[in-house]
Design a protein around this motif. Structure first.
Motif, PDB file in Angstrom:
ATOM      1  N   LYS A 163       0.821  -1.201   0.000  1.00 50.80           N
ATOM      2  CA  LYS A 163       0.000   0.000   0.000  1.00 50.80           C
ATOM      3  C   LYS A 163       0.859   1.258   0.000  1.00 50.80           C
ATOM      4  N   GLU A 164       1.908   1.267   0.847  1.00 44.26           N
ATOM      5  CA  GLU A 164       2.802   2.425   0.915  1.00 44.26           C
ATOM      6  C   GLU A 164       3.518   2.635  -0.419  1.00 44.26           C
ATOM      7  N   TRP A 165       3.995   1.538  -1.001  1.00 44.89           N
ATOM      8  CA  TRP A 165       4.716   1.654  -2.265  1.00 44.89           C
ATOM      9  C   TRP A 165       3.781   2.095  -3.384  1.00 44.89           C
ATOM     10  N   LYS A 166       2.565   1.570  -3.371  1.00 45.80           N
ATOM     11  CA  LYS A 166       1.596   1.965  -4.386  1.00 45.80           C
ATOM     12  C   LYS A 166       1.307   3.461  -4.308  1.00 45.80           C
ATOM     13  N   ASN A 167       1.168   4.000  -3.105  1.00 49.90           N
ATOM     14  CA  ASN A 167       0.920   5.430  -2.939  1.00 49.90           C
ATOM     15  C   ASN A 167       2.092   6.251  -3.466  1.00 49.90           C
ATOM     16  N   GLN A 168       3.308   5.760  -3.221  1.00 53.22           N
ATOM     17  CA  GLN A 168       4.500   6.439  -3.729  1.00 53.22           C
ATOM     18  C   GLN A 168       4.519   6.429  -5.254  1.00 53.22           C
TER      19      GLN A 168
ATOM     20  N   PRO B 277      12.056 -12.830 -14.746  1.00 48.35           N
ATOM     21  CA  PRO B 277      10.784 -13.096 -15.455  1.00 48.35           C
ATOM     22  C   PRO B 277       9.554 -12.908 -14.570  1.00 48.35           C
ATOM     23  N   ILE B 278       9.655 -13.359 -13.315  1.00 47.67           N
ATOM     24  CA  ILE B 278       8.522 -13.248 -12.398  1.00 47.67           C
ATOM     25  C   ILE B 278       8.307 -11.794 -11.992  1.00 47.67           C
ATOM     26  N   ILE B 279       9.400 -11.123 -11.641  1.00 47.55           N
ATOM     27  CA  ILE B 279       9.304  -9.727 -11.216  1.00 47.55           C
ATOM     28  C   ILE B 279       8.727  -8.858 -12.322  1.00 47.55           C
ATOM     29  N   GLU B 280       9.133  -9.105 -13.556  1.00 50.39           N
ATOM     30  CA  GLU B 280       8.661  -8.300 -14.678  1.00 50.39           C
ATOM     31  C   GLU B 280       7.143  -8.398 -14.818  1.00 50.39           C
ATOM     32  N   ILE B 281       6.605  -9.590 -14.731  1.00 51.66           N
ATOM     33  CA  ILE B 281       5.160  -9.790 -14.875  1.00 51.66           C
ATOM     34  C   ILE B 281       4.407  -9.083 -13.751  1.00 51.66           C
ATOM     35  N   VAL B 282       4.867  -9.271 -12.509  1.00 49.74           N
ATOM     36  CA  VAL B 282       4.208  -8.630 -11.362  1.00 49.74           C
ATOM     37  C   VAL B 282       4.303  -7.115 -11.469  1.00 49.74           C
ATOM     38  N   PHE B 283       5.443  -6.626 -11.916  1.00 45.41           N
ATOM     39  CA  PHE B 283       5.636  -5.186 -12.028  1.00 45.41           C
ATOM     40  C   PHE B 283       4.691  -4.572 -13.063  1.00 45.41           C
ATOM     41  N   ILE B 284       4.501  -5.234 -14.179  1.00 41.86           N
ATOM     42  CA  ILE B 284       3.585  -4.731 -15.208  1.00 41.86           C
ATOM     43  C   ILE B 284       2.157  -4.689 -14.667  1.00 41.86           C
ATOM     44  N   TYR B 285       1.764  -5.733 -13.953  1.00 41.69           N
ATOM     45  CA  TYR B 285       0.430  -5.746 -13.327  1.00 41.69           C
ATOM     46  C   TYR B 285       0.304  -4.576 -12.354  1.00 41.69           C
ATOM     47  N   PHE B 286       1.353  -4.345 -11.562  1.00 40.82           N
ATOM     48  CA  PHE B 286       1.328  -3.274 -10.573  1.00 40.82           C
ATOM     49  C   PHE B 286       1.215  -1.907 -11.247  1.00 40.82           C
ATOM     50  N   GLN B 287       1.894  -1.733 -12.384  1.00 44.25           N
ATOM     51  CA  GLN B 287       1.812  -0.469 -13.121  1.00 44.25           C
ATOM     52  C   GLN B 287       0.379  -0.208 -13.617  1.00 44.25           C
ATOM     53  N   ILE B 288      -0.242  -1.244 -14.150  1.00 41.55           N
ATOM     54  CA  ILE B 288      -1.622  -1.105 -14.630  1.00 41.55           C
ATOM     55  C   ILE B 288      -2.544  -0.751 -13.472  1.00 41.55           C
ATOM     56  N   ASN B 289      -2.383  -1.432 -12.360  1.00 39.53           N
ATOM     57  CA  ASN B 289      -3.200  -1.183 -11.179  1.00 39.53           C
ATOM     58  C   ASN B 289      -3.035   0.245 -10.680  1.00 39.53           C
ATOM     59  N   THR B 290      -1.799   0.736 -10.687  1.00 44.96           N
ATOM     60  CA  THR B 290      -1.513   2.096 -10.233  1.00 44.96           C
ATOM     61  C   THR B 290      -2.128   3.124 -11.177  1.00 44.96           C
ATOM     62  N   PHE B 291      -2.026   2.862 -12.476  1.00 46.88           N
ATOM     63  CA  PHE B 291      -2.588   3.768 -13.487  1.00 46.88           C
ATOM     64  C   PHE B 291      -4.100   3.887 -13.311  1.00 46.88           C
ATOM     65  N   ILE B 292      -4.766   2.771 -13.104  1.00 47.65           N
ATOM     66  CA  ILE B 292      -6.219   2.779 -12.911  1.00 47.65           C
ATOM     67  C   ILE B 292      -6.593   3.528 -11.637  1.00 47.65           C
ATOM     68  N   ALA B 293      -5.807   3.327 -10.571  1.00 43.19           N
ATOM     69  CA  ALA B 293      -6.073   4.006  -9.301  1.00 43.19           C
ATOM     70  C   ALA B 293      -5.992   5.520  -9.465  1.00 43.19           C
ATOM     71  N   ASN B 294      -5.034   5.991 -10.280  1.00 42.12           N
ATOM     72  CA  ASN B 294      -4.894   7.422 -10.509  1.00 42.12           C
ATOM     73  C   ASN B 294      -6.045   7.998 -11.337  1.00 42.12           C
ATOM     74  N   LEU B 295      -6.649   7.152 -12.173  1.00 42.10           N
ATOM     75  CA  LEU B 295      -7.809   7.607 -12.935  1.00 42.10           C
ATOM     76  C   LEU B 295      -9.021   7.809 -12.030  1.00 42.10           C
ATOM     77  N   ILE B 296      -9.075   7.008 -10.967  1.00 37.54           N
ATOM     78  CA  ILE B 296     -10.225   7.051 -10.061  1.00 37.54           C
ATOM     79  C   ILE B 296     -10.107   8.192  -9.055  1.00 37.54           C
ATOM     80  N   SER B 297      -8.885   8.416  -8.531  1.00 36.19           N
ATOM     81  CA  SER B 297      -8.701   9.473  -7.524  1.00 36.19           C
ATOM     82  C   SER B 297      -7.291  10.024  -7.606  1.00 36.19           C
ATOM     83  N   LYS B 298      -7.091  11.196  -7.034  1.00 38.60           N
ATOM     84  CA  LYS B 298      -5.787  11.830  -7.036  1.00 38.60           C
ATOM     85  C   LYS B 298      -4.937  11.286  -5.887  1.00 38.60           C
TER      86      LYS B 298
END
Length: 368
Positions: free
Chosen positions: A259-264, A342-363
């Motif tokens: 959660k902390e990293w996602k906010n950052q 390989p594993i980190i790359e996949i998780v990181f891409i998912y995390f980027q998408i999740n973060t992008f969507i979160a920013n669309l919903i709220s600041k």
């Protein structure tokens, strides 16, 4: 239809190979840098807000630097803890420390750029070296190594700010992977003559560069970006260079929860929208090519269409990317990351998408 998808997949992989081999390879395969110490006058600038415990530990490390001509500008940005009191004690202990006390005002309430501007104007030296209050240098030669890359033409120096390793923590590896990938990108584009960002944990520039663009005035309304938005505006192929010698690194403690990293990351991602159009394009194109690499071949393999060719292309892409990432991680002393790539790359891409969507919903929330 499937043959067109195959051609499209080949195009995606070629695009990926261009980024990794031609662009990122510029840093990953670069030779070790020659370090020739200089004796330039340096002002080390640290801005802190509610960082009492960190500044107690890290300011003495800055004061202990082996460098003949430097001062430390400590900026307290209206802290509500005892940061100011700690800074006042350091000012008494070290003759080369100057304290800047920032009071909140209506126009720039809680704006780090306002605090930094006051610190920069207070600095007496010609060259400015920045780090964050929760960061520390890896050696007593940090100032000497960072300043070694200044020349008459190169007046902006971009360094590496890493994160401490935490054993048996996948989140920690994910954070450090993102940091390595980001550094690889801005180091590489700078070496190609297209600088677009830097990190406030470790960067330096001549004071005149700050005033040449009127400081942060063109993006003062953006609560983040005192580092990357400034570099995006001020850096050019002629005035910017990089330093990646280990003695130049700084480190800080990473976030310990998702959660902390996602906010950052949400704060960082919101800043990217203010980059120059060409920089947003090249970053977006890279991310889209990464995402499509995991989506498109799935369609082809689901229909078993030319599956041998598809798997061969996937293998080539991974072999190249793994090599480039491994070399870049090695230069930044993060070799352990390549084994889980390989594993980190996949998780990181998912995390980027999740973060992008979160920013669309709220600041996202900003500077403390």
């Amino acid at each position: 239809m499937l043959i067109l998808i195959l051609y499209f997949f080949i195009f995606i992989v070629v695009l990926q190979l261009f980024y990794y081999l031609i662009v990122f390879g510029k840093f990953a395969f670069a030779k070790a840098q020659k370090i020739t110490p200089k004796k330039l006058p340096i002002s080390v600038i640290v801005c802190a807000k509610n960082e009492e415990e960190n500044v107690k530990k890290f300011i003495p490390l800055l004061a202990a630097q082996d460098y003949p001509d430097f001062e430390i500008i400590l900026i307290d940005d209206a802290s509500s803890d005892n940061t100011l009191e700690v800074f006042e004690e350091f000012e008494k202990m070290y003759p080369n420390i100057t304290l800047v006390k920032v009071q909140n005002n209506e126009a720039f309430w809680g704006n780090k750029k306002y605090a930094l501007t006051l610190g920069i104007k207070t600095a007496k030296k010609e060259y400015l070296l920045f780090t964050d209050a929760d960061c520390y240098p890896t050696s007593k030669d940090w100032i000497a190594t960072m300043s070694s890359q200044f020349t008459m033409q190169k007046t902006i120096v971009l360094g590496y700010g890493g994160y401490e390793k935490i054993a048996k923590s996948f989140l920690n590896k994910l954070i450090r992977f993102e940091t390595v990938l980001t550094a690889t990108q801005y180091f590489s584009w700078t070496k190609l003559g297209r600088p677009y960002m830097g990190v406030g944990r470790n960067m330096a520039y001549k004071k005149e560069e700050f005033f040449n663009v009127n400081g942060y005035i063109n993006h003062i309304q953006v609560r983040t970006g005192d580092d990357d938005l400034f570099i995006n505006e001020a850096a050019t192929s002629k005035n910017t260079t990089v330093i990646y010698a280990p003695e130049s690194f700084t480190y800080s403690k990473p976030k310990t929860t998702y959660k902390e990293w996602k906010n950052q990351k949400r704060r960082h991602l919101s800043t990217v929208t203010h980059y120059k159009k060409r920089d947003k394009f090249k970053m977006s194109l890279f991310f889209i090519s990464q995402l499509l690499f995991f989506v498109v071949p799935g369609i082809l393999l689901a229909y078993e269409f030319q599956w041998i060719i598809v798997l061969a292309i996937i293998f080539v892409r991974y072999a190249v990317v793994w090599t480039v990432v491994g070399c870049a991680a090695g230069k930044l002393k993060e070799k352990d990351l390549k084994f889980l790539f390989p594993i980190i790359e996949i998780v990181f891409i998912y995390f980027q998408i999740n973060t992008f969507i979160a920013n669309l919903i709220s600041k996202p929330a900003h500077w403390k």
